[in-house]
Design a protein around this motif. Structure first.
Motif, PDB file in Angstrom:
ATOM      1  N   SER A 158       0.495  -1.219  -0.186  1.00 56.69           N
ATOM      2  CA  SER A 158      -0.177  -0.104   0.234  1.00 56.69           C
ATOM      3  C   SER A 158       0.590   0.922  -0.471  1.00 56.69           C
ATOM      4  O   SER A 158       0.131   2.655  -0.873  1.00 56.69           O
ATOM      5  CB  SER A 158      -1.251  -0.225   1.260  1.00 56.69           C
ATOM      6  OG  SER A 158      -1.655   0.963   1.364  1.00 56.69           O
ATOM      7  N   TYR A 159       1.738   1.386   0.980  1.00 54.82           N
ATOM      8  CA  TYR A 159       2.954   2.260   0.884  1.00 54.82           C
ATOM      9  C   TYR A 159       3.157   2.788  -0.970  1.00 54.82           C
ATOM     10  O   TYR A 159       3.940   3.523  -1.357  1.00 54.82           O
ATOM     11  CB  TYR A 159       3.942   2.380   2.075  1.00 54.82           C
ATOM     12  CG  TYR A 159       3.312   2.238   3.590  1.00 54.82           C
ATOM     13  CD1 TYR A 159       2.191   3.092   4.016  1.00 54.82           C
ATOM     14  CD2 TYR A 159       4.154   1.729   3.761  1.00 54.82           C
ATOM     15  CE1 TYR A 159       1.861   3.041   4.644  1.00 54.82           C
ATOM     16  CE2 TYR A 159       3.914   1.385   5.791  1.00 54.82           C
ATOM     17  CZ  TYR A 159       2.868   2.505   5.876  1.00 54.82           C
ATOM     18  OH  TYR A 159       2.666   2.398   7.484  1.00 54.82           O
ATOM     19  N   ASP A 160       4.409   1.634  -0.810  1.00 51.30           N
ATOM     20  CA  ASP A 160       4.714   1.005  -2.367  1.00 51.30           C
ATOM     21  C   ASP A 160       3.819   2.301  -3.304  1.00 51.30           C
ATOM     22  O   ASP A 160       4.160   2.667  -4.258  1.00 51.30           O
ATOM     23  CB  ASP A 160       5.081   0.157  -3.058  1.00 51.30           C
ATOM     24  CG  ASP A 160       5.930  -0.110  -3.406  1.00 51.30           C
ATOM     25  OD1 ASP A 160       6.859   0.419  -3.913  1.00 51.30           O
ATOM     26  OD2 ASP A 160       5.537  -0.692  -4.789  1.00 51.30           O
ATOM     27  N   LYS A 164      -0.369   6.702   2.011  1.00 57.40           N
ATOM     28  CA  LYS A 164       0.335   7.356   3.259  1.00 57.40           C
ATOM     29  C   LYS A 164      -0.288   6.138   4.100  1.00 57.40           C
ATOM     30  O   LYS A 164      -1.412   6.025   4.293  1.00 57.40           O
ATOM     31  CB  LYS A 164       0.150   8.731   3.778  1.00 57.40           C
ATOM     32  CG  LYS A 164       1.271   9.873   2.554  1.00 57.40           C
ATOM     33  CD  LYS A 164       1.080  10.784   2.902  1.00 57.40           C
ATOM     34  CE  LYS A 164       2.000  12.097   1.940  1.00 57.40           C
ATOM     35  NZ  LYS A 164       1.902  13.182   1.594  1.00 57.40           N
ATOM     36  N   ASN A 165       0.203   6.438   5.687  1.00 59.41           N
ATOM     37  CA  ASN A 165      -0.693   5.462   7.005  1.00 59.41           C
ATOM     38  C   ASN A 165      -1.685   5.840   7.294  1.00 59.41           C
ATOM     39  O   ASN A 165      -2.251   4.447   7.041  1.00 59.41           O
ATOM     40  CB  ASN A 165       0.614   6.176   8.541  1.00 59.41           C
ATOM     41  CG  ASN A 165       2.101   5.846   8.296  1.00 59.41           C
ATOM     42  OD1 ASN A 165       2.335   4.655   8.330  1.00 59.41           O
ATOM     43  ND2 ASN A 165       2.821   6.934   9.432  1.00 59.41           N
ATOM     44  N   ILE A 166      -2.101   7.184   6.818  1.00 55.86           N
ATOM     45  CA  ILE A 166      -3.229   6.725   7.463  1.00 55.86           C
ATOM     46  C   ILE A 166      -4.820   6.277   6.857  1.00 55.86           C
ATOM     47  O   ILE A 166      -5.429   4.956   6.339  1.00 55.86           O
ATOM     48  CB  ILE A 166      -4.370   8.630   7.742  1.00 55.86           C
ATOM     49  CG1 ILE A 166      -3.595   8.874   9.068  1.00 55.86           C
ATOM     50  CG2 ILE A 166      -5.644   8.489   7.894  1.00 55.86           C
ATOM     51  CD1 ILE A 166      -4.027   9.825   9.165  1.00 55.86           C
TER      52      ILE A 166
ATOM     53  N   THR B  68      13.802   9.807   0.458  1.00 49.79           N
ATOM     54  CA  THR B  68      12.801   9.857  -0.542  1.00 49.79           C
ATOM     55  C   THR B  68      11.301   8.271  -0.040  1.00 49.79           C
ATOM     56  O   THR B  68      12.065   7.105   0.424  1.00 49.79           O
ATOM     57  CB  THR B  68      12.334   9.552  -1.660  1.00 49.79           C
ATOM     58  OG1 THR B  68      13.197  11.013  -2.364  1.00 49.79           O
ATOM     59  CG2 THR B  68      11.312   9.533  -2.158  1.00 49.79           C
ATOM     60  N   LYS B  69      10.583   8.980   0.874  1.00 52.47           N
ATOM     61  CA  LYS B  69       9.276   7.457   1.245  1.00 52.47           C
ATOM     62  C   LYS B  69       8.970   7.075   0.308  1.00 52.47           C
ATOM     63  O   LYS B  69       8.850   7.486  -0.552  1.00 52.47           O
ATOM     64  CB  LYS B  69       8.200   8.065   1.984  1.00 52.47           C
ATOM     65  CG  LYS B  69       8.479   9.069   3.286  1.00 52.47           C
ATOM     66  CD  LYS B  69       8.634   8.518   4.455  1.00 52.47           C
ATOM     67  CE  LYS B  69       9.082   8.741   6.502  1.00 52.47           C
ATOM     68  NZ  LYS B  69      10.166   8.575   6.143  1.00 52.47           N
ATOM     69  N   PRO B  70       8.748   5.552   0.717  1.00 50.26           N
ATOM     70  CA  PRO B  70       8.094   4.580  -0.402  1.00 50.26           C
ATOM     71  C   PRO B  70       6.688   5.129  -0.759  1.00 50.26           C
ATOM     72  O   PRO B  70       7.059   5.169  -2.164  1.00 50.26           O
ATOM     73  CB  PRO B  70       7.815   3.351   0.271  1.00 50.26           C
ATOM     74  CG  PRO B  70       8.597   3.440   1.709  1.00 50.26           C
ATOM     75  CD  PRO B  70       8.183   5.048   1.867  1.00 50.26           C
ATOM     76  N   TYR B  71       6.188   6.000  -0.150  1.00 49.56           N
ATOM     77  CA  TYR B  71       5.229   6.605  -1.062  1.00 49.56           C
ATOM     78  C   TYR B  71       4.965   7.939  -2.638  1.00 49.56           C
ATOM     79  O   TYR B  71       4.535   8.144  -2.811  1.00 49.56           O
ATOM     80  CB  TYR B  71       3.252   6.844  -0.435  1.00 49.56           C
ATOM     81  CG  TYR B  71       4.196   7.023   0.987  1.00 49.56           C
ATOM     82  CD1 TYR B  71       4.375   6.229   2.349  1.00 49.56           C
ATOM     83  CD2 TYR B  71       4.715   8.964   0.700  1.00 49.56           C
ATOM     84  CE1 TYR B  71       4.541   7.367   3.121  1.00 49.56           C
ATOM     85  CE2 TYR B  71       4.502   9.993   2.731  1.00 49.56           C
ATOM     86  CZ  TYR B  71       4.551   8.495   2.871  1.00 49.56           C
ATOM     87  OH  TYR B  71       4.582   9.298   4.512  1.00 49.56           O
TER      88      TYR B  71
END
Lengths: 256, 344
Positions: A158-160, A164-166, B68-71
């Protein structure tokens, strides 16, 4: 083989005969536990006319609903935190479980002492807070079983994919563990409805915050009236329905 | 171009990656190959943003994406377990990534339909992951990544969960899709055959270090050291030890032929089974004798397991079908070219 079946029959009698007796007595016209005076709905009619009982029922439902809502939110987040952060800390795991195994009477006394110490006014709200304390543990335990077959890489997926978290929690984690959350909430709700000792200690003086189990206890001091049998029949029916729903939800979740 | 410079990473006292440097061209099918525990997956997770390196930089098209963050990365990862969302159907799984961007619903539908066409997923729209076969699950996972049009697609052991016949089919399909989309693919694998067939370039890793980066052809024909030679393909090894070169006939033979130039050196010689020839024609300039121990049939060709007078121990020799009926214990003369020996 025959002995096994006989043993099973005896066991079931031992477990359920008292309940069967109670339910049949609620339809007993004579009102005496020793004499069968014929079938009647008389006591159910009387039950619905009793305002005290209705007040107590309302109190019980308020306590159960509010404490369940709070406990399932906190308990679910706690379970997610423990499972997803892979906290393998014995102290945290232990403290989460303690409210489940600690004797009710000990918890009741400790809560009362604590409320007195901080000069907290007692009432429905203090019962709610007390019920939240043990319900968190039960909700957390039930929700955690949902993580047994949980592939943690879907969170990373999902992050990929840009969440984001929420968003990940709302769109992915929560829907997957939701049957567990629901089962935990139902369990918490029944526990709260049935709970007597802690409510009794933390309700404070006066009858305004009397819950159903407390009312039954006070009524029983003047003898078991068939009205109580009728009320108990309702409570049993209600508890069974919720418990079976909760069990089924968790079973289904394990299959999927 | 993806530039990985001086990347190091430790987990506690375990050094997972030690000063990694790599350059990967756009549109390349690149493979990180190595035994389990060599650090290839850690490197993949650093490129995808799930791990942060202790030091070093990841530069993608002149842009530093190390932190950089994965998202927020223009990379997507194809998980080994596929990691499909179990509560969403195929269409919802594939459009999940696009819904996170500011894209209109019409555009999302268009792109999702196009990708489903290309990965032959039509007709499976409403299936849940549990109702899909292994190959279909992989195609959904692939479509879910590719629909985001990533600059780099990272693949973590993509074929390991498939059975053998499906594996062969997916190999061809993966290669076709990569050529089709012209996306940079970086694939982690421990299977040398997968890497040789699929990749344009392979980095062989061991113990958190990169040992050799080359095209499959060069990697196979000129492995840089004993580890690569042993890991890629099949190779026979002989030990040349200077301490007993006076008494050992094998060593004498190697010295006389000029393969080993310094008679005081200590080295290992390796030769591929297909570089050893069996012939009566004496134009090949290195000869040794061998006794056949076992004949293994591989369809068209035969593998002879034999004991040589060189001290190879048991050696493996490829032979054509004229050796199908060769007797056990029969003596054969083996010839090879001295240039076929590699010295480490």
């Amino acid at each position: 083989m025959k002995f096994n079946k006989l043993y099973l029959l005896l066991l079931f009698c031992f477990l359920y005969m008292p309940i069967v007796v109670l339910i049949s007595l609620s339809f007993n016209k004579s009102g005496l536990p020793t004499v069968w005076g014929g079938f009647s709905f008389e006591w159910y009619v009387k039950l619905f006319q009793n305002e005290k009982i209705f007040k107590a029922l309302t109190n019980t439902l308020i306590v159960a609903t509010v404490s369940t809502l709070i406990a399932s939110t906190i308990g679910t987040l706690l379970a997610v935190g423990i499972e997803l952060k892979k906290v393998r800390n014995n102290i945290i795991e232990g403290t989460v479980f303690i409210p489940m195994i600690i004797p009710d009477i000990v918890m009741a006394i400790s809560l009362l002492s604590f409320f007195t110490l901080i000069q907290f006014t007692l009432g429905l709200h203090s019962i709610i807070i007390s019920h939240v304390v043990f319900n968190i543990a039960f909700v957390c335990a039930v929700v955690r079983t949902r993580f047994n077959h949980f592939d943690h890489s879907i969170i990373e997926a999902s992050y990929d994919l840009g969440a984001k978290n929420i968003v990940t929690f709302i769109k992915i984690t929560l829907p997957i563990i939701f049957p567990g959350v629901l089962a935990g909430s139902l369990l918490a709700f029944t526990l709260s409805v049935d709970e007597f000792i802690i409510a009794f200690f933390t309700a404070g003086a006066g009858s305004s915050s009397t819950t159903l189990p407390m009312l039954i206890y006070s009524m029983i001091r003047f003898g078991v009236t068939p009205e109580i049998n009728a009320l108990s029949t309702f409570i049993i029916l209600f508890s069974f329905i919720i418990l079976f729903t909760s069990l089924r939800l968790n079973k289904e979740s394990v299959i999927s | 171009m993806l530039r990985i410079s001086n990347i190091s990473k430790s987990f506690g006292i375990v050094k997972a990656l030690d000063n990694i440097n790599l350059e990967i061209d756009n549109g390349e099918f690149f493979s990180l190959l190595g035994p389990s525990g060599c650090g290839k997956t850690t490197l993949l997770r650093i490129i995808s943003g799930f791990e942060l390196p202790d030091n070093g930089e990841i530069i993608l098209n002149e842009q530093n994406i190390t932190n950089t963050k994965p998202y927020n990365r223009p990379t997507n990862l194809l998980f080994q377990s596929y990691a499909l969302f179990p509560h969403l159907n195929v269409i919802q799984n594939i459009s999940y990534g696009l819904q996170r961007e500011k894209i209109s619903k019409i555009e999302i539908d268009k792109r999702v339909n196009a990708i489903m066409e290309k990965t032959s997923l039509n007709g499976l729209q409403d299936r849940k992951p549990i109702e899909l076969s292994g190959g279909q699950m992989q195609r959904v996972a692939l479509a879910r990544c590719l629909v985001k049009e990533p600059k780099i697609l990272l693949l973590d052991e993509p074929l390991s969960a498939l059975d053998k016949s499906l594996k062969e089919k997916m190999k061809i399909e993966l290669k076709k899709i990569q050529k089709d989309f012209k996306t940079t693919f970086i694939m982690v694998t421990h299977d040398q055959d997968e890497a040789l067939v699929l990749a344009d370039k392979i980095a062989v890793m061991d113990n958190g270090e990169i040992i050799q980066v080359d095209s499959p052809k060069i990697l196979y024909s000129s492995p840089k050291n004993y580890f690569v030679a042993n890991f890629i393909g099949k190779m026979n090894f002989i030990e040349f030890n200077a301490s007993n070169n006076e008494t050992n006939t094998a060593n004498k033979k190697l010295l006389n032929s000029g393969i080993i130039k310094d008679k005081n050196s200590k080295s290992i010689l390796g030769i591929r089974p297909e570089d050893i020839y069996l012939t009566i024609n004496e134009t090949l300039n290195f000869e040794f004798e061998a006794e056949i121990i076992h004949v293994a049939y591989h369809g068209q060709e035969v593998e002879l397991i034999a004991k040589s007078d060189l001290g190879f121990g048991e050696i493996s020799i490829k032979a054509d079908k004229s050796f199908h009926n060769v007797e056990k214990n029969s003596k054969i003369s083996c010839f090879c070219n001295i240039n076929s020996f590699k010295i480490y």
